[in-house]
Structure formats: C-alpha cells, structure tokens
Design a protein around this motif. Structure first.
Motif, mmCIF file in Angstrom:
data_model
loop_
_atom_site.group_PDB
_atom_site.id
_atom_site.type_symbol
_atom_site.label_atom_id
_atom_site.label_comp_id
_atom_site.label_asym_id
_atom_site.label_seq_id
_atom_site.Cartn_x
_atom_site.Cartn_y
_atom_site.Cartn_z
ATOM 1 N N ILE A 66 -7.845 -1.893 1.720
ATOM 2 C CA ILE A 66 -6.515 -2.309 1.281
ATOM 3 C C ILE A 66 -5.611 -2.374 2.507
ATOM 4 O O ILE A 66 -5.361 -1.357 3.156
ATOM 5 C CB ILE A 66 -5.955 -1.340 0.227
ATOM 6 C CG1 ILE A 66 -6.953 -1.217 -0.934
ATOM 7 C CG2 ILE A 66 -4.602 -1.798 -0.269
ATOM 8 C CD1 ILE A 66 -6.585 -0.162 -1.955
ATOM 9 N N LEU B 22 -0.769 4.301 -2.909
ATOM 10 C CA LEU B 22 -1.275 3.227 -3.761
ATOM 11 C C LEU B 22 -0.779 3.327 -5.196
ATOM 12 O O LEU B 22 -1.288 2.613 -6.078
ATOM 13 C CB LEU B 22 -2.812 3.249 -3.755
ATOM 14 C CG LEU B 22 -3.485 3.148 -2.387
ATOM 15 C CD1 LEU B 22 -4.998 3.304 -2.535
ATOM 16 C CD2 LEU B 22 -3.159 1.833 -1.704
ATOM 17 N N VAL C 128 0.919 -7.809 -4.328
ATOM 18 C CA VAL C 128 -0.520 -7.494 -4.334
ATOM 19 C C VAL C 128 -1.273 -8.818 -4.417
ATOM 20 O O VAL C 128 -0.909 -9.711 -5.189
ATOM 21 C CB VAL C 128 -0.901 -6.551 -5.505
ATOM 22 C CG1 VAL C 128 -0.543 -7.164 -6.839
ATOM 23 C CG2 VAL C 128 -2.377 -6.195 -5.449
ATOM 24 N N TRP D 229 -2.929 0.555 6.499
ATOM 25 C CA TRP D 229 -4.132 0.278 5.717
ATOM 26 C C TRP D 229 -4.616 1.545 5.028
ATOM 27 O O TRP D 229 -4.296 2.652 5.431
ATOM 28 C CB TRP D 229 -5.255 -0.277 6.606
ATOM 29 C CG TRP D 229 -5.652 0.625 7.743
ATOM 30 C CD1 TRP D 229 -5.118 0.648 8.984
ATOM 31 C CD2 TRP D 229 -6.644 1.676 7.703
ATOM 32 N NE1 TRP D 229 -5.704 1.631 9.741
ATOM 33 C CE2 TRP D 229 -6.653 2.277 8.995
ATOM 34 C CE3 TRP D 229 -7.515 2.162 6.742
ATOM 35 C CZ2 TRP D 229 -7.497 3.329 9.322
ATOM 36 C CZ3 TRP D 229 -8.367 3.213 7.069
ATOM 37 C CH2 TRP D 229 -8.351 3.779 8.348
ATOM 38 N N GLU E 213 -11.855 -6.514 -0.370
ATOM 39 C CA GLU E 213 -10.620 -6.577 0.408
ATOM 40 C C GLU E 213 -9.449 -6.896 -0.508
ATOM 41 O O GLU E 213 -9.559 -7.721 -1.424
ATOM 42 C CB GLU E 213 -10.728 -7.635 1.513
ATOM 43 C CG GLU E 213 -11.809 -7.341 2.538
ATOM 44 C CD GLU E 213 -11.962 -8.453 3.550
ATOM 45 O OE1 GLU E 213 -11.277 -9.492 3.403
ATOM 46 O OE2 GLU E 213 -12.768 -8.300 4.488
ATOM 47 N N LEU E 214 -8.331 -6.237 -0.230
ATOM 48 C CA LEU E 214 -7.120 -6.420 -1.045
ATOM 49 C C LEU E 214 -5.910 -6.223 -0.141
ATOM 50 O O LEU E 214 -5.868 -5.286 0.659
ATOM 51 C CB LEU E 214 -7.106 -5.410 -2.198
ATOM 52 C CG LEU E 214 -5.977 -5.541 -3.228
ATOM 53 C CD1 LEU E 214 -6.177 -6.808 -4.057
ATOM 54 C CD2 LEU E 214 -5.947 -4.323 -4.146
ATOM 55 N N ASP E 215 -4.925 -7.117 -0.276
ATOM 56 C CA ASP E 215 -3.692 -7.020 0.503
ATOM 57 C C ASP E 215 -2.533 -6.649 -0.417
ATOM 58 O O ASP E 215 -2.432 -7.154 -1.541
ATOM 59 C CB ASP E 215 -3.374 -8.354 1.198
ATOM 60 C CG ASP E 215 -4.399 -8.704 2.253
ATOM 61 O OD1 ASP E 215 -5.033 -7.777 2.791
ATOM 62 O OD2 ASP E 215 -4.579 -9.909 2.543
ATOM 63 N N THR E 216 -1.657 -5.800 0.083
ATOM 64 C CA THR E 216 -0.490 -5.391 -0.694
ATOM 65 C C THR E 216 0.596 -4.871 0.232
ATOM 66 O O THR E 216 0.315 -4.382 1.333
ATOM 67 C CB THR E 216 -0.857 -4.296 -1.721
ATOM 68 O OG1 THR E 216 0.316 -3.870 -2.408
ATOM 69 C CG2 THR E 216 -1.485 -3.105 -1.033
#
Length: 270
Positions: free
Chosen positions: A130, A40, A138, A104, A159-162
């Motif tokens: 994530i 990350l 991101v 993830w 929740e977070l997408d990257t």
C-alpha cells in the motif's frame, strides 16, 4: 428510527458489527505494528477486487483490511475461480504482519490454504503493498505477481495506492518552530493593525465627521510621536556636536543683539 433499531439488533446479535484495524490479529504483539495498522483505518470494511487475466486461467481476487474478504470467515484475501466455482483463501487477517515506512505500508496475511503441487505444498501467503498517492483517496487493487516457482516462501503480491498512508505535510509558514512562532505573531500583529486602521478610519469619518488626513485614527498623537521620534533619531544618530540654543538658557534671541558700544572719548572734555 426503524433502520437504526434494525442495525442495533444486528450489531448486538453479531450479524453486523463495526470493523476496525484491531480486528486484525498480529502474529506477534507489537505496539509499532498496531500503529502501522491504524494508518489504514479509512480502508477498513471495504472489499477491493482485482482481475488477473495474465495466465490461461482467469481469477478474481478480493482483499479486505481486517475483515472477511468476500464474506469468507477470517479471510483477508481470497482467490475466486469463476470457471471452477472455487474460492481459495490466500491469507487470513487473523495472522497479520504490518511493516510501515514514511509513505508506504506492507501488509502480510499468512496461514492461507496450502498449495496443491507448488512450493512444497506450503501455506499460501498474500502481500499487499500500500503506497502513498495524494491524488486519490484509494485506487483500484492491482495484481502484482504470484511467486510460486520456489520451494518455499512463495507469495501473492498486490498493489494499492491511497492517500491514507501519506505523511502529514508540515506548515509552510516556516521551516522551524521558532520561525513558525514568529510568523504567527506577525500575522496576528498585521491583522490587529488592519482592524485598528479600518475601524479608526470609519469612526473618524462617520461618527466624528473628520475630513482629509484627520480621518486617520489618533492623528494628533501619531504626528507628535513622529516628531519625537525624529528628534530622538537626530540626537542619537548625528555625530556633529550642536551648540545649545540660547533659548534653552532662558534668554530671548531678540535681546541678544549687540548693544551700541559706548565710547569713552565722549566723556572727555573738549
């Protein structure tokens, strides 16, 4: 020059410093969790905000990876109530857990401020899920839910997408290391062959002044090589036994015609 000097002074004084995932303090020292955090690294030093308007009260949440969210000391996730002008620390990056899969990472911040009346007044906890998304560097932070109708183990879910947590795509040249090596060798071989043909053609045409098929590099050698290869294939592959040519025995074919037969009856007296 002055800007660089100003940043240097701030860095030395502690007002400004470069953040990294090492600023997160894991609850239990684990090299595996530290490696999960390192995935990350591109997200460090950035504030991610989300609005929660599902309930009657409107809250703004701020998340920062291994840094002071919204400027709150040691806070990884905070909740801001704009109406009451109140900031609540949900979880601290000084109490971090990191769990990771192939695509993830689950980041858990604990040791937040205690609930006033819910969850047996235990400390708040934030879970940030994530996930991998190759289409975005991101995404925007999203509020999943707040689980506070239990006696214990309540949490806030975000929740977070990257693309940072996406697995590395292996080379599509081949599926195995042996085949991949062979593919690389073939590519190099064809590249050298192309250079040889193009360079030799230009040399024969421009420098030597050759025309027609003689522009092909080393034309005489390849013609002779082709003939030798054909003879070798003919010798190895043909099953019918060939008679040895008389020329190989040192005899010319022109002298092999049958001589006229001498008749003995001419020698007899009439």
């Amino acid at each position: 020059m002055w800007i660089m000097a100003f940043h240097l002074v701030l860095s030395v004084s502690g007002v400004y410093s470069v953040k990294s995932t090492k600023d997160c303090k894991l609850l239990s020292h684990s090299p595996l969790q530290q490696k999960v955090l390192e995935r990350l690294e591109p997200l460090v030093g950035k504030n991610f905000t989300a609005e929660d308007k599902a309930s009657n009260e409107s809250y703004t949440y701020v998340f920062q990876l291994c840094g002071d969210a919204g400027g709150a000391p040691n806070a990884g996730v905070i909740q801001v109530d704009k109406k009451a002008q109140k900031t609540t620390v949900i979880g601290k990056y000084t109490h971090t857990q990191a769990i990771g899969g192939s695509d993830w990472v689950m980041l858990i911040y604990t040791n937040g401020e205690k609930y006033d009346a819910h969850c047996n007044k235990e400390e708040r906890k934030a879970i940030i899920m994530i996930s991998c998304d190759r289409n975005v560097k991101v995404s925007k932070l999203e509020v999943g839910l707040e689980e506070r109708e239990k006696e214990e183990n309540c949490f806030y879910l975000f929740e977070l997408d990257t693309s940072s947590v996406c697995p590395v795509i292996e080379s599509k040249l081949s599926t195995g290391s042996i085949i991949s090596t062979g593919s690389i060798i073939l590519i190099i071989g064809f590249s050298l062959l192309a250079v040889y043909l193009v360079g030799g053609f230009l040399y024969q045409r421009v420098i030597v002044g050759a025309k027609g098929v003689e522009q092909f590099p080393n034309y005489a050698f390849w013609v002779e090589f082709g003939n030798l290869a054909a003879d070798g294939c003919d010798f190895v592959c043909r099953s019918r036994k060939r008679e040895e040519s008389p020329a190989y025995r040192g005899e010319a074919t022109d002298n092999l015609q049958e001589e006229p037969e001498e008749r003995d009856d001419q020698l007899l007296p009439m």
